[in-house]
Design an enzyme around this catalytic site. Structure first.
Site, PDB file in Angstrom:
ATOM      1  N   LYS A   1     -12.815  26.543   2.463  1.00 36.44           N
ATOM      2  CA  LYS A   1     -11.415  26.132   2.695  1.00 36.44           C
ATOM      3  C   LYS A   1     -10.342  27.107   2.372  1.00 36.44           C
ATOM      4  O   LYS A   1      -9.120  27.114   3.038  1.00 36.44           O
ATOM      5  CB  LYS A   1     -11.285  24.956   1.820  1.00 36.44           C
ATOM      6  CG  LYS A   1      -9.889  24.309   1.991  1.00 36.44           C
ATOM      7  CD  LYS A   1      -9.675  23.111   0.876  1.00 36.44           C
ATOM      8  CE  LYS A   1      -9.287  23.398  -0.498  1.00 36.44           C
ATOM      9  NZ  LYS A   1      -8.083  23.775  -1.037  1.00 36.44           N
ATOM     10  N   ASN A   2     -10.544  27.678   1.238  1.00 35.22           N
ATOM     11  CA  ASN A   2      -9.384  28.491   0.804  1.00 35.22           C
ATOM     12  C   ASN A   2      -9.136  29.813   1.510  1.00 35.22           C
ATOM     13  O   ASN A   2      -8.238  30.418   1.174  1.00 35.22           O
ATOM     14  CB  ASN A   2      -9.425  28.851  -0.857  1.00 35.22           C
ATOM     15  CG  ASN A   2      -9.239  27.549  -1.770  1.00 35.22           C
ATOM     16  OD1 ASN A   2      -8.721  26.501  -1.229  1.00 35.22           O
ATOM     17  ND2 ASN A   2      -9.381  27.697  -2.850  1.00 35.22           N
TER      18      ASN A   2
ATOM     19  N   CYS B   1       1.635  18.596  -8.687  1.00 33.82           N
ATOM     20  CA  CYS B   1       0.217  18.349  -8.346  1.00 33.82           C
ATOM     21  C   CYS B   1      -0.578  17.999  -9.329  1.00 33.82           C
ATOM     22  O   CYS B   1      -0.184  18.144 -10.664  1.00 33.82           O
ATOM     23  CB  CYS B   1      -0.053  19.299  -7.485  1.00 33.82           C
ATOM     24  SG  CYS B   1      -1.222  20.707  -8.422  1.00 33.82           S
TER      25      CYS B   1
ATOM     26  N   ARG C   1       2.434  24.119 -11.150  1.00 29.17           N
ATOM     27  CA  ARG C   1       2.196  25.414 -10.034  1.00 29.17           C
ATOM     28  C   ARG C   1       3.390  25.338  -9.285  1.00 29.17           C
ATOM     29  O   ARG C   1       3.820  25.141  -7.995  1.00 29.17           O
ATOM     30  CB  ARG C   1       1.236  24.402  -9.006  1.00 29.17           C
ATOM     31  CG  ARG C   1      -0.292  24.222  -9.845  1.00 29.17           C
ATOM     32  CD  ARG C   1      -1.018  23.751  -8.750  1.00 29.17           C
ATOM     33  NE  ARG C   1      -1.652  24.754  -7.956  1.00 29.17           N
ATOM     34  CZ  ARG C   1      -2.658  24.540  -7.059  1.00 29.17           C
ATOM     35  NH1 ARG C   1      -3.238  23.355  -6.872  1.00 29.17           N
ATOM     36  NH2 ARG C   1      -3.210  25.630  -6.366  1.00 29.17           N
TER      37      ARG C   1
ATOM     38  N   ASP D   1     -11.871  27.114 -10.283  1.00 32.38           N
ATOM     39  CA  ASP D   1     -12.072  26.051  -9.155  1.00 32.38           C
ATOM     40  C   ASP D   1     -13.705  25.513  -9.630  1.00 32.38           C
ATOM     41  O   ASP D   1     -14.147  24.715  -8.861  1.00 32.38           O
ATOM     42  CB  ASP D   1     -12.095  26.331  -7.779  1.00 32.38           C
ATOM     43  CG  ASP D   1     -10.681  26.449  -7.493  1.00 32.38           C
ATOM     44  OD1 ASP D   1      -9.776  25.916  -7.973  1.00 32.38           O
ATOM     45  OD2 ASP D   1     -10.511  26.865  -6.138  1.00 32.38           O
TER      46      ASP D   1
ATOM     47  N   ARG E   1     -11.072  16.443   1.221  1.00 32.21           N
ATOM     48  CA  ARG E   1     -10.094  17.415   1.505  1.00 32.21           C
ATOM     49  C   ARG E   1     -10.788  18.869   1.437  1.00 32.21           C
ATOM     50  O   ARG E   1     -10.313  19.739   2.127  1.00 32.21           O
ATOM     51  CB  ARG E   1      -9.258  17.643   0.326  1.00 32.21           C
ATOM     52  CG  ARG E   1      -7.842  16.445   0.398  1.00 32.21           C
ATOM     53  CD  ARG E   1      -7.259  16.800  -0.713  1.00 32.21           C
ATOM     54  NE  ARG E   1      -6.691  18.142  -0.747  1.00 32.21           N
ATOM     55  CZ  ARG E   1      -6.456  18.927  -1.781  1.00 32.21           C
ATOM     56  NH1 ARG E   1      -6.450  18.204  -3.182  1.00 32.21           N
ATOM     57  NH2 ARG E   1      -6.254  20.228  -2.008  1.00 32.21           N
TER      58      ARG E   1
HETATM   59  C1  UD1 Z   1      -5.440  29.199  -5.254  1.00 33.71           C
HETATM   60  C2  UD1 Z   1      -6.531  28.125  -4.755  1.00 33.71           C
HETATM   61  C3  UD1 Z   1      -6.962  27.186  -5.911  1.00 33.71           C
HETATM   62  C4  UD1 Z   1      -7.217  28.010  -6.875  1.00 33.71           C
HETATM   63  C5  UD1 Z   1      -6.286  29.085  -7.615  1.00 33.71           C
HETATM   64  C6  UD1 Z   1      -6.418  29.871  -8.551  1.00 33.71           C
HETATM   65  C7  UD1 Z   1      -6.141  28.005  -2.385  1.00 33.71           C
HETATM   66  C8  UD1 Z   1      -5.396  26.822  -1.281  1.00 33.71           C
HETATM   67  N1  UD1 Z   1      -5.990  27.517  -3.662  1.00 33.71           N
HETATM   68  O1  UD1 Z   1      -4.003  28.486  -5.377  1.00 33.71           O
HETATM   69  O2  UD1 Z   1      -7.867  26.523  -5.324  1.00 33.71           O
HETATM   70  O3  UD1 Z   1      -7.503  27.038  -8.157  1.00 33.71           O
HETATM   71  O4  UD1 Z   1      -5.711  29.847  -6.200  1.00 33.71           O
HETATM   72  O5  UD1 Z   1      -7.937  30.766  -8.223  1.00 33.71           O
HETATM   73  O6  UD1 Z   1      -6.403  28.968  -2.084  1.00 33.71           O
HETATM   74  N2  UD1 Z   1       1.856  30.680 -10.542  1.00 33.71           N
HETATM   75  C9  UD1 Z   1       3.275  30.931 -10.996  1.00 33.71           C
HETATM   76  N3  UD1 Z   1       4.176  31.266  -9.936  1.00 33.71           N
HETATM   77  C10 UD1 Z   1       3.866  31.438  -8.812  1.00 33.71           C
HETATM   78  C11 UD1 Z   1       2.484  31.138  -8.216  1.00 33.71           C
HETATM   79  C12 UD1 Z   1       1.478  31.110  -9.294  1.00 33.71           C
HETATM   80  O7  UD1 Z   1       3.354  30.822 -12.160  1.00 33.71           O
HETATM   81  O8  UD1 Z   1       4.631  31.537  -7.817  1.00 33.71           O
HETATM   82  C13 UD1 Z   1       0.843  30.455 -11.358  1.00 33.71           C
HETATM   83  C14 UD1 Z   1       0.075  29.197 -11.286  1.00 33.71           C
HETATM   84  O9  UD1 Z   1       0.902  28.081 -11.726  1.00 33.71           O
HETATM   85  C15 UD1 Z   1      -1.133  29.409 -11.934  1.00 33.71           C
HETATM   86  C16 UD1 Z   1      -1.547  31.181 -11.701  1.00 33.71           C
HETATM   87  O10 UD1 Z   1      -0.032  31.468 -11.358  1.00 33.71           O
HETATM   88  O11 UD1 Z   1      -1.245  29.477 -13.478  1.00 33.71           O
HETATM   89  C17 UD1 Z   1      -2.390  31.391 -10.369  1.00 33.71           C
HETATM   90  O12 UD1 Z   1      -2.031  30.300  -9.102  1.00 33.71           O
HETATM   91  P1  UD1 Z   1      -2.285  30.907  -7.771  1.00 33.71           P
HETATM   92  O13 UD1 Z   1      -3.462  32.091  -7.802  1.00 33.71           O
HETATM   93  O14 UD1 Z   1      -1.063  31.196  -7.236  1.00 33.71           O
HETATM   94  O15 UD1 Z   1      -2.965  29.504  -7.266  1.00 33.71           O
HETATM   95  P2  UD1 Z   1      -2.857  28.992  -5.693  1.00 33.71           P
HETATM   96  O16 UD1 Z   1      -2.816  30.098  -4.731  1.00 33.71           O
HETATM   97  O17 UD1 Z   1      -1.783  27.930  -5.653  1.00 33.71           O
END
Ligand code: UD1
Length: 430
Positions: A22-23, A126, A131, A317, A409
């Site tokens: 999915k990701n 969420c 996030r 995850d 999902r």
């Molecule tokens: C993706 C995955 C999710 C997985 C996560 C971490 C998808 C659709 N989702 O989510 O399943 O759990 O990676 O492996 O691929 N952060 C910030 N600012 C930002 C962006 C992120 O502070 O602008 C922080 C987040 O709050 C979190 C960390 O960075 O603490 C990692 O998040 P991130 O790797 O961006 O997760 P996603 O891409 O949302």
């Protein structure tokens, strides 16, 4: 609303085909916005998130059509879907859609890169924490974009002449940030260097697809990615990577119930840290051609301490699923969650099955118990929900899992895959 009824106690034996990730599928689909030509994705999992993203992309002008067999007909193989964004008809992604799937925020990058502007709703909260998207917007700014927040929307504009290559140094590893940076940089003028990039296999999959579309990218899979911008991208055909989280989830289920299962169409290098941990719990893990075999016959479950980390560390995850396994361990284990601050929603539901778990900040202390007992439980988010399914498979008696739309999902044909290995699982509609 559908429920899933599970009668625990059966060992799992047989084989389970692992779906496309999915990701990986979601960013690959979004990347189709970058070109007027057709991007054909193979091995796309049948998931409600994929369907929702098809609708969201449709609003921007992407024509998506599923090849061949009817939906849901053959769970051993994913679907082949053709995405064609001949013309972008709308550069706005509204709140009603983005709030239903966070990852759809990522459309901001290809829309900006191709059309010079985008207006995308901020995704909002969420179930697993705040996030934010600040780092995604920072990456776009580093390429010259003007970023404004207006009435709940991120409004971004490229400078005259388009985005320019730049330096993006992420203060924190972010998967979504790295996807965004890649999709914006491929069409920028000049060179972009992304430092502290996420090394997740899904980032490599996106980079490989972009390269097949004509992008110039070096270093995906390392913490420094260098992108040489090109003026346009073309179509391609690309198979979606196997789902490492689905792989790890079923591996943990077998480690918990006992049995012998071949996980097909997947690879150990996608989740080595998770498999190493499983081996330390006493499960037997072997790579075979075409898959991974997981066995546990007799013997207890050894407690193992785990800390979640960005790839190649133990994935957040899989944290909930591993916690389910540890509720039956012969002793105490410590599970530290370092990626998301509120990702322990499954703890109180696992407790309903008789688990003993204490929380102390980002640490869960799990005291293994010899028996879990079935109970009604409620799914809260995608990975938390499946941890309840795993626990229920090993619990005595019946568990009813409510709100299973969370599972739909991200887990294709979950109950069918478990039933073919001997589990007693049924979906009750309505
Ligand atoms: C993706 C995955 C999710 C997985 C996560 C971490 C998808 C659709 N989702 O989510 O399943 O759990 O990676 O492996 O691929 N952060 C910030 N600012 C930002 C962006 C992120 O502070 O602008 C922080 C987040 O709050 C979190 C960390 O960075 O603490 C990692 O998040 P991130 O790797 O961006 O997760 P996603 O891409 O949302």
């Amino acid at each position: 609303m559908d429920r899933i009824r599970i009668v625990g106690g059966a060992q799992l034996n047989g084989s389970i085909p692992i779906s496309g990730a999915k990701n990986a599928a979601l960013p690959l689909m979004i990347a189709s916005l970058l070109t007027p030509e057709t991007v054909v994705l193979e091995n796309v999992p049948r998931l409600s998130d994929v369907r929702l993203l098809m609708r969201i992309l449709g609003n921007h002008g992407v024509d998506a059509s599923i090849d061949g067999k009817r939906v849901g007909q053959d769970e051993d193989h994913g679907e082949t879907i053709r995405f064609t964004a001949k013309t972008i008809v709308d550069t706005t992604a509204p709140y009603e859609l983005v709030s239903r799937m966070r990852a759809s925020f990522w459309v901001i990058a290809p829309l900006l890169a191709r059309m010079g502007e985008a207006k995308v709703s901020l995704p909002g909260g969420c179930a697993i924490g705040t996030r934010p998207v600040d780092l995604l917007l920072m990456a776009l700014e580093a390429l010259g974009a003007d970023v404004q927040i207006d009435a709940g929307y991120a409004v971004v504009r490229a400078p005259t002449g388009g985005l320019r290559g730049g330096r993006i140094d992420f203060p924190k590893v972010t998967v979504g940030g790295t996807h965004t940076a890649l999709m914006a940089a491929v069409l920028a003028n000049g060179t972009t260097v992304i430092d502290n990039a996420a090394r997740e296999p899904e980032v490599v999959d996106l980079a490989n697809c972009l390269i097949a579309m004509g992008a110039k990218i070096d270093g995906a899979g390392t913490s420094r990615i260098v992108v040489e911008g090109v003026t346009s991208l073309g179509g391609c055909r690309h198979p979606v990577l196997p789902d490492r989280i689905e792989t790890g989830t079923y591996a943990m289920a077998v480690a918990m119930t006992g049995g012998d299962v071949l996980l097909q169409n997947t690879r150990a290098d996608l989740l080595q840290a998770g498999l190493d941990v499983l081996a330390r719990t006493g499960a037997e893990v072997t790579s075979e051609s075409g898959g991974i075999r997981i066995r546990r016959n007799g013997g207890g479950i050894a407690p193992v301490d785990v800390t979640t980390e960005p790839f190649p560390g133990f994935p957040t995850d899989l944290q909930a699923q591993f916690m389910a396994l540890m509720t039956r361990a012969d002793g105490v284990s410590h599970i530290r969650e370092t990626i998301f601050e509120n990702r322990f929603m499954h703890v109180s539901e696992l407790a309903r099955l008789g688990a003993h778990i204490r929380l102390d900040g980002d640490l869960a202390i799990v005291e293994g118990a010899p028996v879990l007992k079935g109970a009604p439980v409620m799914a809260t988010d995608l990975r938390a929900s499946v941890s309840l399914v795993i626990a229920a498979l090993a619990a005595e008696g019946e568990t009813m899992v409510h709100r299973v739309y969370h599972l739909d999902r991200g887990f294709e044909a979950l109950e069918k895959k478990l039933v073919r290995c001997g589990a007693q699982v049924e979906r009750i509609s309505g």
